[in-house]
Write a protein that holds these residues in place. Structure first.
Motif, PDB file in Angstrom:
ATOM      1  N   GLU A 226      35.041 -39.005 -40.301  1.00 16.04           N
ATOM      2  CA  GLU A 226      35.508 -38.397 -41.553  1.00 16.04           C
ATOM      3  C   GLU A 226      34.378 -38.138 -42.537  1.00 16.04           C
ATOM      4  O   GLU A 226      34.612 -37.994 -43.737  1.00 16.04           O
ATOM      5  CB  GLU A 226      36.574 -39.303 -42.195  1.00 16.04           C
ATOM      6  CG  GLU A 226      37.926 -39.184 -41.515  1.00 16.04           C
ATOM      7  CD  GLU A 226      38.521 -40.540 -41.218  1.00 16.04           C
ATOM      8  OE1 GLU A 226      38.358 -41.447 -42.066  1.00 16.04           O
ATOM      9  OE2 GLU A 226      39.126 -40.704 -40.141  1.00 16.04           O
ATOM     10  N   GLY A 227      33.135 -38.148 -42.007  1.00 17.90           N
ATOM     11  CA  GLY A 227      32.012 -37.767 -42.860  1.00 17.90           C
ATOM     12  C   GLY A 227      31.551 -38.835 -43.841  1.00 17.90           C
ATOM     13  O   GLY A 227      30.755 -38.562 -44.728  1.00 17.90           O
ATOM     14  N   LYS A 228      32.047 -40.076 -43.722  1.00 18.67           N
ATOM     15  CA  LYS A 228      31.567 -41.147 -44.605  1.00 18.67           C
ATOM     16  C   LYS A 228      30.112 -41.443 -44.285  1.00 18.67           C
ATOM     17  O   LYS A 228      29.666 -41.241 -43.168  1.00 18.67           O
ATOM     18  CB  LYS A 228      32.362 -42.433 -44.374  1.00 18.67           C
ATOM     19  CG  LYS A 228      33.801 -42.385 -44.831  1.00 18.67           C
ATOM     20  CD  LYS A 228      34.424 -43.754 -44.569  1.00 18.67           C
ATOM     21  CE  LYS A 228      35.961 -43.641 -44.656  1.00 18.67           C
ATOM     22  NZ  LYS A 228      36.605 -44.777 -43.995  1.00 18.67           N
ATOM     23  N   SER A 229      29.402 -41.949 -45.270  1.00 25.85           N
ATOM     24  CA  SER A 229      28.015 -42.319 -45.008  1.00 25.85           C
ATOM     25  C   SER A 229      27.963 -43.788 -44.571  1.00 25.85           C
ATOM     26  O   SER A 229      28.373 -44.670 -45.308  1.00 25.85           O
ATOM     27  CB  SER A 229      27.179 -42.130 -46.275  1.00 25.85           C
ATOM     28  OG  SER A 229      25.952 -42.799 -46.112  1.00 25.85           O
ATOM     29  N   VAL A 230      27.492 -43.991 -43.350  1.00 27.95           N
ATOM     30  CA  VAL A 230      27.382 -45.363 -42.839  1.00 27.95           C
ATOM     31  C   VAL A 230      25.974 -45.563 -42.304  1.00 27.95           C
ATOM     32  O   VAL A 230      25.489 -44.764 -41.497  1.00 27.95           O
ATOM     33  CB  VAL A 230      28.401 -45.615 -41.702  1.00 27.95           C
ATOM     34  CG1 VAL A 230      28.232 -47.025 -41.151  1.00 27.95           C
ATOM     35  CG2 VAL A 230      29.822 -45.406 -42.184  1.00 27.95           C
ATOM     36  N   ILE A 231      25.303 -46.600 -42.791  1.00 31.19           N
ATOM     37  CA  ILE A 231      23.950 -46.871 -42.294  1.00 31.19           C
ATOM     38  C   ILE A 231      24.004 -48.076 -41.356  1.00 31.19           C
ATOM     39  O   ILE A 231      24.503 -49.143 -41.728  1.00 31.19           O
ATOM     40  CB  ILE A 231      22.972 -47.160 -43.455  1.00 31.19           C
ATOM     41  CG1 ILE A 231      22.958 -45.986 -44.434  1.00 31.19           C
ATOM     42  CG2 ILE A 231      21.560 -47.412 -42.918  1.00 31.19           C
ATOM     43  CD1 ILE A 231      22.235 -46.277 -45.741  1.00 31.19           C
ATOM     44  N   LEU A 232      23.490 -47.878 -40.134  1.00 33.44           N
ATOM     45  CA  LEU A 232      23.459 -48.965 -39.143  1.00 33.44           C
ATOM     46  C   LEU A 232      22.043 -49.420 -38.918  1.00 33.44           C
ATOM     47  O   LEU A 232      21.128 -48.602 -38.855  1.00 33.44           O
ATOM     48  CB  LEU A 232      23.998 -48.482 -37.792  1.00 33.44           C
ATOM     49  CG  LEU A 232      25.496 -48.370 -37.570  1.00 33.44           C
ATOM     50  CD1 LEU A 232      25.751 -48.213 -36.077  1.00 33.44           C
ATOM     51  CD2 LEU A 232      26.242 -49.578 -38.100  1.00 33.44           C
ATOM     52  N   LYS A 233      21.879 -50.733 -38.758  1.00 31.49           N
ATOM     53  CA  LYS A 233      20.581 -51.255 -38.349  1.00 31.49           C
ATOM     54  C   LYS A 233      20.791 -51.872 -36.968  1.00 31.49           C
ATOM     55  O   LYS A 233      21.629 -52.755 -36.797  1.00 31.49           O
ATOM     56  CB  LYS A 233      20.118 -52.328 -39.334  1.00 31.49           C
ATOM     57  CG  LYS A 233      18.745 -52.842 -38.982  1.00 31.49           C
ATOM     58  CD  LYS A 233      18.223 -53.814 -40.004  1.00 31.49           C
ATOM     59  CE  LYS A 233      16.815 -54.220 -39.592  1.00 31.49           C
ATOM     60  NZ  LYS A 233      16.258 -55.243 -40.437  1.00 31.49           N
ATOM     61  N   LEU A 234      20.062 -51.381 -35.973  1.00 31.32           N
ATOM     62  CA  LEU A 234      20.282 -51.792 -34.585  1.00 31.32           C
ATOM     63  C   LEU A 234      19.091 -52.563 -34.018  1.00 31.32           C
ATOM     64  O   LEU A 234      17.945 -52.185 -34.246  1.00 31.32           O
ATOM     65  CB  LEU A 234      20.520 -50.561 -33.709  1.00 31.32           C
ATOM     66  CG  LEU A 234      21.720 -49.675 -34.086  1.00 31.32           C
ATOM     67  CD1 LEU A 234      21.670 -48.367 -33.321  1.00 31.32           C
ATOM     68  CD2 LEU A 234      23.030 -50.399 -33.804  1.00 31.32           C
ATOM     69  N   VAL A 256      24.616 -51.799 -42.702  1.00 37.41           N
ATOM     70  CA  VAL A 256      23.819 -52.195 -43.872  1.00 37.41           C
ATOM     71  C   VAL A 256      24.044 -51.249 -45.062  1.00 37.41           C
ATOM     72  O   VAL A 256      23.266 -51.258 -46.017  1.00 37.41           O
ATOM     73  CB  VAL A 256      22.305 -52.275 -43.532  1.00 37.41           C
ATOM     74  CG1 VAL A 256      22.046 -53.415 -42.555  1.00 37.41           C
ATOM     75  CG2 VAL A 256      21.797 -50.956 -42.967  1.00 37.41           C
ATOM     76  N   THR A 257      25.124 -50.436 -44.977  1.00 36.83           N
ATOM     77  CA  THR A 257      25.394 -49.447 -46.030  1.00 36.83           C
ATOM     78  C   THR A 257      25.407 -50.084 -47.415  1.00 36.83           C
ATOM     79  O   THR A 257      24.710 -49.618 -48.331  1.00 36.83           O
ATOM     80  CB  THR A 257      26.746 -48.754 -45.767  1.00 36.83           C
ATOM     81  OG1 THR A 257      26.832 -48.453 -44.377  1.00 36.83           O
ATOM     82  CG2 THR A 257      26.861 -47.470 -46.557  1.00 36.83           C
ATOM     83  N   GLU A 258      26.173 -51.167 -47.540  1.00 39.06           N
ATOM     84  CA  GLU A 258      26.301 -51.824 -48.861  1.00 39.06           C
ATOM     85  C   GLU A 258      24.963 -52.354 -49.345  1.00 39.06           C
ATOM     86  O   GLU A 258      24.569 -52.134 -50.486  1.00 39.06           O
ATOM     87  CB  GLU A 258      27.307 -52.980 -48.781  1.00 39.06           C
ATOM     88  CG  GLU A 258      28.759 -52.528 -48.614  1.00 39.06           C
ATOM     89  CD  GLU A 258      29.196 -51.531 -49.706  1.00 39.06           C
ATOM     90  OE1 GLU A 258      29.002 -51.849 -50.898  1.00 39.06           O
ATOM     91  OE2 GLU A 258      29.698 -50.448 -49.361  1.00 39.06           O
ATOM     92  N   LYS A 259      24.251 -53.051 -48.429  1.00 35.69           N
ATOM     93  CA  LYS A 259      22.942 -53.617 -48.800  1.00 35.69           C
ATOM     94  C   LYS A 259      22.011 -52.529 -49.323  1.00 35.69           C
ATOM     95  O   LYS A 259      21.335 -52.700 -50.325  1.00 35.69           O
ATOM     96  CB  LYS A 259      22.280 -54.271 -47.580  1.00 35.69           C
ATOM     97  CG  LYS A 259      22.795 -55.650 -47.246  1.00 35.69           C
ATOM     98  CD  LYS A 259      21.929 -56.246 -46.139  1.00 35.69           C
ATOM     99  CE  LYS A 259      22.610 -57.472 -45.542  1.00 35.69           C
ATOM    100  NZ  LYS A 259      22.056 -57.830 -44.245  1.00 35.69           N
ATOM    101  N   ARG A 260      21.963 -51.404 -48.608  1.00 36.83           N
ATOM    102  CA  ARG A 260      21.048 -50.310 -48.993  1.00 36.83           C
ATOM    103  C   ARG A 260      21.475 -49.703 -50.333  1.00 36.83           C
ATOM    104  O   ARG A 260      20.651 -49.314 -51.133  1.00 36.83           O
ATOM    105  CB  ARG A 260      21.011 -49.225 -47.916  1.00 36.83           C
ATOM    106  CG  ARG A 260      20.478 -49.690 -46.567  1.00 36.83           C
ATOM    107  CD  ARG A 260      19.002 -50.100 -46.642  1.00 36.83           C
ATOM    108  NE  ARG A 260      18.551 -50.685 -45.373  1.00 36.83           N
ATOM    109  CZ  ARG A 260      18.506 -51.994 -45.143  1.00 36.83           C
ATOM    110  NH1 ARG A 260      18.892 -52.864 -46.041  1.00 36.83           N
ATOM    111  NH2 ARG A 260      18.055 -52.441 -43.983  1.00 36.83           N
ATOM    112  N   LYS A 261      22.784 -49.612 -50.554  1.00 35.40           N
ATOM    113  CA  LYS A 261      23.306 -49.011 -51.776  1.00 35.40           C
ATOM    114  C   LYS A 261      22.883 -49.875 -52.961  1.00 35.40           C
ATOM    115  O   LYS A 261      22.400 -49.379 -53.985  1.00 35.40           O
ATOM    116  CB  LYS A 261      24.838 -48.941 -51.696  1.00 35.40           C
ATOM    117  CG  LYS A 261      25.397 -47.740 -52.389  1.00 35.40           C
ATOM    118  CD  LYS A 261      26.888 -47.580 -52.107  1.00 35.40           C
ATOM    119  CE  LYS A 261      27.508 -46.959 -53.325  1.00 35.40           C
ATOM    120  NZ  LYS A 261      28.477 -47.672 -54.045  1.00 35.40           N
TER     121      LYS A 261
END
Length: 267
Positions: A226-234, A256-261
């Motif tokens: 749905e086009g949300k921005s999600v950042i993953l750390k793998l 890590v979306t919240e952490k980065r925000k």
């Protein structure tokens, strides 16, 4: 019955087929091996007089000698067939796995006259077997890894060497908004990333596979349905096959979306 009465005259056996890769030897009625085929002598690289009077046992790996002696003695005392596998040094000083089968022989009058034994080199079969059981153990550990990740809150998926997703857990489905059916079987870089990140993800996998498995983590925005921005750390966990080559990679990650925000808001 057990007296596999191979009623054969000894004379016929001295003309044993010396061209076959089977190694023959014969014992007398006192359990002493006195006849050794040319194959046996060439294979072990020891001359006949060194083989006689039990000398042939010296070709065997010391820790296997006892088992061979015990097997042959037990069969001899009951006049039964025997089969035994052991390791033997060949003429090139290589350790080879041998399987030997012995049959009691009887003279035409029914008199027991000793044993004939045939041995073959089974080293390659043995190695295949070991690889198979190692392969099984590796499969088992991969299954355990997947089972533990299935229930984990960590985001996890596995790839084969080509980058095709072979497994993913619920956490990846949640974070990408896709079902397992939409994920498994796809190339991970196309399924999860867009634009220039696809190339980065591709070279990330390439470097894991070609640099002996040690690579740092990878971070990026993944495609959400749905086009949300999600950042993953793998981070990568490498899986090896029985030959010690990298068979695939399991990537374990966190959102890590919240952490980065928060970090951005603080800047």
């Amino acid at each position: 019955g057990d007296r596999n009465t191979a009623r054969v005259r000894k004379e016929n056996l001295s003309g044993m087929p010396d061209a076959a890769p089977v190694l023959f030897k014969m014992s007398d009625s006192k359990n002493d091996f006195y006849y050794f085929s040319n194959q046996w002598i060439q294979f072990t690289g020891k001359e006949l007089k060194k083989q006689r009077n039990g000398g042939w046992y010296n070709c065997i790996l010391p820790e296997d000698i006892n088992q061979v002696k015990t097997t042959i003695d037990a069969a001899f005392s009951k006049r039964q067939q025997y089969g035994v596998s052991y390791r033997l040094y060949n003429s090139k000083k290589q350790l080879r796995w041998i399987h030997e089968a012995g049959i009691p022989l009887y003279e035409l009058e029914g008199e027991f006259s000793g044993y004939i034994s045939a041995s073959i080199d089974i080293t390659d079969k043995k190695q295949e077997e070991e690889e198979r059981s190692l392969q099984k153990a590796l499969k088992e550990s991969e299954r355990k890894l997947h089972d533990s990740l299935e229930k984990s809150h960590l985001i996890a998926f596995s790839l084969d060497r080509s980058g095709t997703i072979t497994f993913c857990n619920e956490a990846l489905c949640e974070v990408s908004g896709k079902s397992k059916e939409e994920i498994v079987g796809q190339y991970f870089y196309e399924c999860l990333f867009s634009g220039e990140l696809q190339e980065e993800a591709k070279s990330f996998l390439h470097s894991i596979i070609h640099s002996s498995g040690y690579v740092n983590s990878f971070e990026g925005n993944i495609l959400h349905k749905e086009g949300k921005s999600v950042i993953l750390k793998l981070s990568s966990v490498v899986l090896y096959n029985a030959k010690g080559q990298i068979a695939g990679v399991t990537l374990v990650g966190e959102n890590v979306t919240e952490k980065r925000k928060i970090a951005e808001d603080l800047m």
